[in-house]
Design a protein around this motif. Structure first.
Motif, PDB file in Angstrom:
ATOM      1  N   LEU A 268       0.820  -1.207   0.000  1.00 51.47           N
ATOM      2  CA  LEU A 268       0.000   0.000   0.000  1.00 51.47           C
ATOM      3  C   LEU A 268       0.859   1.263   0.000  1.00 51.47           C
ATOM      4  N   HIS A 269       1.870   1.309   0.849  1.00 45.14           N
ATOM      5  CA  HIS A 269       2.667   2.526   0.992  1.00 45.14           C
ATOM      6  C   HIS A 269       3.411   2.868  -0.300  1.00 45.14           C
ATOM      7  N   SER A 270       3.867   1.833  -1.016  1.00 48.15           N
ATOM      8  CA  SER A 270       4.589   2.090  -2.270  1.00 48.15           C
ATOM      9  C   SER A 270       3.686   2.741  -3.312  1.00 48.15           C
ATOM     10  N   ALA A 271       2.357   2.600  -3.137  1.00 52.33           N
ATOM     11  CA  ALA A 271       1.410   3.228  -4.060  1.00 52.33           C
ATOM     12  C   ALA A 271       0.970   4.600  -3.567  1.00 52.33           C
ATOM     13  N   LEU A 272       0.768   4.737  -2.268  1.00 49.30           N
ATOM     14  CA  LEU A 272       0.262   6.003  -1.716  1.00 49.30           C
ATOM     15  C   LEU A 272       1.204   7.174  -1.979  1.00 49.30           C
ATOM     16  N   VAL A 273       2.510   6.934  -1.933  1.00 47.16           N
ATOM     17  CA  VAL A 273       3.475   8.032  -2.086  1.00 47.16           C
ATOM     18  C   VAL A 273       3.474   8.612  -3.499  1.00 47.16           C
ATOM     19  N   GLN A 274       2.836   7.938  -4.432  1.00 44.47           N
ATOM     20  CA  GLN A 274       2.806   8.435  -5.806  1.00 44.47           C
ATOM     21  C   GLN A 274       1.724   9.489  -6.026  1.00 44.47           C
ATOM     22  N   SER A 275       1.012   9.860  -4.965  1.00 44.87           N
ATOM     23  CA  SER A 275      -0.045  10.857  -5.090  1.00 44.87           C
ATOM     24  C   SER A 275       0.497  12.282  -5.102  1.00 44.87           C
ATOM     25  N   ARG A 276       1.817  12.445  -4.935  1.00 46.37           N
ATOM     26  CA  ARG A 276       2.429  13.770  -4.980  1.00 46.37           C
ATOM     27  C   ARG A 276       3.094  14.005  -6.327  1.00 46.37           C
ATOM     28  N   LYS A 277       2.922  15.225  -6.818  1.00 44.88           N
ATOM     29  CA  LYS A 277       3.430  15.563  -8.152  1.00 44.88           C
ATOM     30  C   LYS A 277       4.919  15.887  -8.069  1.00 44.88           C
ATOM     31  N   ILE A 278       5.735  15.033  -8.665  1.00 41.67           N
ATOM     32  CA  ILE A 278       7.167  15.297  -8.761  1.00 41.67           C
ATOM     33  C   ILE A 278       7.639  14.949 -10.170  1.00 41.67           C
ATOM     34  N   ASP A 279       8.741  15.566 -10.552  1.00 41.26           N
ATOM     35  CA  ASP A 279       9.352  15.284 -11.846  1.00 41.26           C
ATOM     36  C   ASP A 279      10.452  14.261 -11.628  1.00 41.26           C
ATOM     37  N   ARG A 280      10.210  13.034 -12.059  1.00 43.76           N
ATOM     38  CA  ARG A 280      11.174  11.969 -11.816  1.00 43.76           C
ATOM     39  C   ARG A 280      12.413  12.058 -12.692  1.00 43.76           C
ATOM     40  N   SER A 281      12.432  13.017 -13.601  1.00 43.43           N
ATOM     41  CA  SER A 281      13.663  13.247 -14.351  1.00 43.43           C
ATOM     42  C   SER A 281      14.625  14.130 -13.561  1.00 43.43           C
ATOM     43  N   SER A 282      14.157  14.682 -12.436  1.00 44.16           N
ATOM     44  CA  SER A 282      14.982  15.546 -11.584  1.00 44.16           C
ATOM     45  C   SER A 282      15.421  14.777 -10.343  1.00 44.16           C
ATOM     46  N   GLU A 283      16.705  14.546 -10.245  1.00 38.07           N
ATOM     47  CA  GLU A 283      17.228  13.836  -9.079  1.00 38.07           C
ATOM     48  C   GLU A 283      16.954  14.620  -7.801  1.00 38.07           C
ATOM     49  N   ASN A 284      17.009  15.944  -7.882  1.00 30.47           N
ATOM     50  CA  ASN A 284      16.754  16.782  -6.715  1.00 30.47           C
ATOM     51  C   ASN A 284      15.325  16.597  -6.206  1.00 30.47           C
ATOM     52  N   GLN A 285      14.345  16.575  -7.108  1.00 30.78           N
ATOM     53  CA  GLN A 285      12.955  16.421  -6.690  1.00 30.78           C
ATOM     54  C   GLN A 285      12.695  15.041  -6.092  1.00 30.78           C
ATOM     55  N   VAL A 286      13.316  14.043  -6.657  1.00 34.22           N
ATOM     56  CA  VAL A 286      13.154  12.690  -6.113  1.00 34.22           C
ATOM     57  C   VAL A 286      13.736  12.617  -4.704  1.00 34.22           C
ATOM     58  N   LYS A 287      14.906  13.226  -4.505  1.00 32.39           N
ATOM     59  CA  LYS A 287      15.520  13.225  -3.173  1.00 32.39           C
ATOM     60  C   LYS A 287      14.661  13.972  -2.162  1.00 32.39           C
ATOM     61  N   ILE A 288      14.081  15.091  -2.587  1.00 30.53           N
ATOM     62  CA  ILE A 288      13.190  15.848  -1.691  1.00 30.53           C
ATOM     63  C   ILE A 288      11.979  15.000  -1.314  1.00 30.53           C
ATOM     64  N   ALA A 289      11.395  14.321  -2.299  1.00 26.94           N
ATOM     65  CA  ALA A 289      10.226  13.475  -2.033  1.00 26.94           C
ATOM     66  C   ALA A 289      10.570  12.352  -1.055  1.00 26.94           C
ATOM     67  N   ILE A 290      11.715  11.715  -1.237  1.00 28.96           N
ATOM     68  CA  ILE A 290      12.140  10.642  -0.326  1.00 28.96           C
ATOM     69  C   ILE A 290      12.327  11.180   1.082  1.00 28.96           C
ATOM     70  N   LYS A 291      12.969  12.354   1.168  1.00 33.00           N
ATOM     71  CA  LYS A 291      13.238  12.966   2.482  1.00 33.00           C
ATOM     72  C   LYS A 291      11.940  13.268   3.230  1.00 33.00           C
ATOM     73  N   TYR A 292      11.006  13.948   2.593  1.00 31.40           N
ATOM     74  CA  TYR A 292       9.802  14.374   3.300  1.00 31.40           C
ATOM     75  C   TYR A 292       8.824  13.226   3.522  1.00 31.40           C
ATOM     76  N   ASN A 293       8.823  12.235   2.642  1.00 30.10           N
ATOM     77  CA  ASN A 293       8.028  11.038   2.919  1.00 30.10           C
ATOM     78  C   ASN A 293       8.554  10.316   4.152  1.00 30.10           C
ATOM     79  N   ALA A 294       9.882  10.303   4.310  1.00 34.74           N
ATOM     80  CA  ALA A 294      10.478   9.654   5.481  1.00 34.74           C
ATOM     81  C   ALA A 294      10.125  10.403   6.763  1.00 34.74           C
ATOM     82  N   ILE A 295      10.210  11.729   6.728  1.00 35.42           N
ATOM     83  CA  ILE A 295       9.886  12.528   7.914  1.00 35.42           C
ATOM     84  C   ILE A 295       8.424  12.348   8.302  1.00 35.42           C
ATOM     85  N   GLU A 296       7.542  12.439   7.301  1.00 34.97           N
ATOM     86  CA  GLU A 296       6.116  12.315   7.577  1.00 34.97           C
ATOM     87  C   GLU A 296       5.767  10.924   8.100  1.00 34.97           C
TER      88      GLU A 296
END
Length: 533
Positions: A268-296
């Motif tokens: 379930l969790h691997s699907a829920l995190v995809q509800s946020r709009k990020i550009d997966r061609s940007s390594e920076n955006q992916v890292k930000i998404a990983i960071k804030y998903n971990a904190i939350e």
């Protein structure tokens, strides 16, 4: 169709978790997607209902926490944390406090930490690749093991659903002073799950807010019980930080892990995190998404731990060592609380249990949706999908409610064992995929130390499963037929886990090495991946 996104609110989409680079879809503009080995068009065609826009996602990440960004990512982790608060966990909390006092609080803490670690693997898989775990299993494993894995996951969901539906039915029976029988409560729970469709219609943020409100109700209800019972705070702290367990409480200790960490919750969790709009061609955006998903997720699981701690401490204070001999669980906890702390405590408990049952049945429906779509690529109208997932749980839950009304607590314990047995069927695939550079890319694949830790953890989980199954089976019978069934079952269980651990390519290599060792003829048919599929 291009996604239309409005600020931090969500908008229904017909498209999916698309690559948000509006300029072009050329491979050179999408290095991360290329590294992950996932075709760009697959991500563009995903059936995603909603996307939430994240502020500052296109700016360099700060060393500190940006609370606007964190707020935009708040939601998936709390939905995930509901599985740590379902009636099965509440049953385990009651048993832990009633039988071992405060002694097993450290087990609860570390089970939650382990759960967080595994959830982070699932989260990273979904964020980096744009595909959830069930979809990766469909892409990676051949037909027969894929179907077996799907059935094991569905079995885990059904087992969890039975606990959740029965828990809600018990709460309704308490709140109605026994006027609503269990079977009627089961039917009511099945029907009100369609509220899920109503809420989903108004956007993912509304749905997340609803679930968070139910978690708040649980926190208040069980927090009030905690204050009423007045546990010994020194003993609570000792139980959290001093790792002690007596021989008589080993079964309860190892059973906590099966109750806390749910296998389908990793999917379930691997699907829920995809509800946020990020550009997966940007390594920076992916890292930000990983960071804030971990904190939350860390915040959500910290809250779930505190709520579970409340319940363990309440029954450690009121039940443990006070001369009670009767078994206690969800169905008998209300009467105990009323006897010890008054009628108000009984109804407060029922309100918290009702909230736990309600939100966990809906997230169970969510899990069933992603698992079914991911493994078998079956796309149905939401109400049809909900009907199927509900019926698969309601039918056995109704049987349990009618035939086992006097043994509900024992049934709950067996279902917790079932969850623990199914756990490797989620842990092993998520470890395999997040360690694969072809899937995750060089920048986001697991560190080798992480792999060692999770593999060790997998062995611990399997060892716990062996212990639980043997102990519970011996309680039923020590006859030779029971020993034979356990032995044969474990053989196939380990063989399947071994296959899932190494994947098709490694399996083929091992096959050829074994063939060479036994000197098979060159005319012998060569096993290839095509043969397996």
């Amino acid at each position: 169709m291009s996604p239309r996104v409005e600020n931090e609110e969500t908008t229904p989409l017909k498209g999916g978790n698309k690559n948000n680079n509006n300029n072009n879809n050329d491979d050179t503009e999408n290095p991360i997607l290329i590294q992950s080995g996932i075709p760009i068009e697959d991500l563009q065609d995903k059936d995603q209902n909603y996307l939430v826009e994240v502020p500052n996602i296109d700016k360099p990440d700060s060393k500190w926490i940006n609370f606007r960004t964190l707020w935009a990512f708040t939601g998936p982790g709390f939905l995930m944390s509901i599985a740590y608060l379902d009636p099965g966990n509440l049953e385990s909390d009651i048993q832990a406090g009633a039988t071992a006092g405060y002694q097993l609080l450290w087990v609860l803490l570390w089970s939650t930490v382990i759960g967080f670690w595994l959830q982070m693997l699932a989260s990273r898989l979904g964020v980096v690749t744009g595909k959830h775990l069930a979809e990766h299993c469909r892409d990676h494993y051949p037909v027969v093991p894929r179907i077996g894995l799907w059935l094991m996951t569905e079995l885990a969901i059904i087992g969890s659903d039975i606990q959740e539906v029965i828990g809600t039915a018990i709460a309704l029976q308490i709140l109605s002073n026994g006027h609503i029988p269990l079977w009627a409560g089961v039917l009511f729970t099945a029907a009100d799950t369609f509220t899920f469709l109503f809420l989903e219609k108004y956007g993912i943020r509304k749905l997340e807010a609803f679930f968070c409100s139910l978690i708040t109700i649980m926190a208040i209800s069980f927090g009030v019980e905690y204050c009423i019972s007045k546990p010994d705070q020194v003993e609570v702290i000792k139980g959290i930080f001093v790792p002690l367990v007596s021989k008589n409480h080993i079964s309860q200790a190892v059973g906590i892990l099966g109750a806390v960490v749910m296998p389908h919750n990793i999917y379930l969790h691997s699907a829920l995190v995809q509800s946020r709009k990020i550009d997966r061609s940007s390594e920076n955006q992916v890292k930000i998404a990983i960071k804030y998903n971990a904190i939350e997720s860390a915040l959500a699981l910290a809250i779930s731990f505190i709520i579970n701690l409340f319940l363990v401490a309440v029954f450690a204070k009121g039940y443990f060592g006070n001369g009670f001999t009767d078994d206690i669980g969800l169905s008998s906890a209300a009467d105990f609380l009323m006897k010890e702390y008054g009628k108000v405590a009984k109804y407060i408990w029922a309100i918290g249990l009702f909230a736990a049952g309600q939100c966990s049945t809906m997230t169970g429906t969510y899990s069933g949706q992603f698992v079914m779509e991911g493994f078998v690529k079956l796309k149905l109208a939401p109400w049809k999908r909900l009907m199927i997932t509900r019926l698969t749980a309601i039918a056995p839950a109704m049987v349990v409610a009618i035939l086992s009304e006097n043994h509900l607590d024992a049934v709950d314990q067996w279902l917790n064992v079932l969850q623990s047995i199914q756990l490797p069927f989620a842990v092993v695939p998520v470890l395999l995929f997040t360690s694969n550079e072809k899937i995750m890319g060089k920048a986001f694949k697991n560190h080798w130390l992480n792999n060692i830790f999770v593999r060790f953890l997998s062995l611990v989980i399997i060892g716990i499963n062996i212990y639980l199954v043997v102990v519970f089976s011996i309680d039923i019978s020590e006859a030779p037929w029971m020993i034979s069934i356990i032995t044969i079952s474990f053989f196939f269980y380990f063989a399947f886990i071994f296959y899932l651990s190494f994947g098709t390519e490694t399996y083929i290599k091992i096959y050829h090495k074994i063939k060479n060792i036994f000197g098979k003829s060159n005319n012998y048919k060569t096993l290839s991946e095509n043969d397996i599929n």
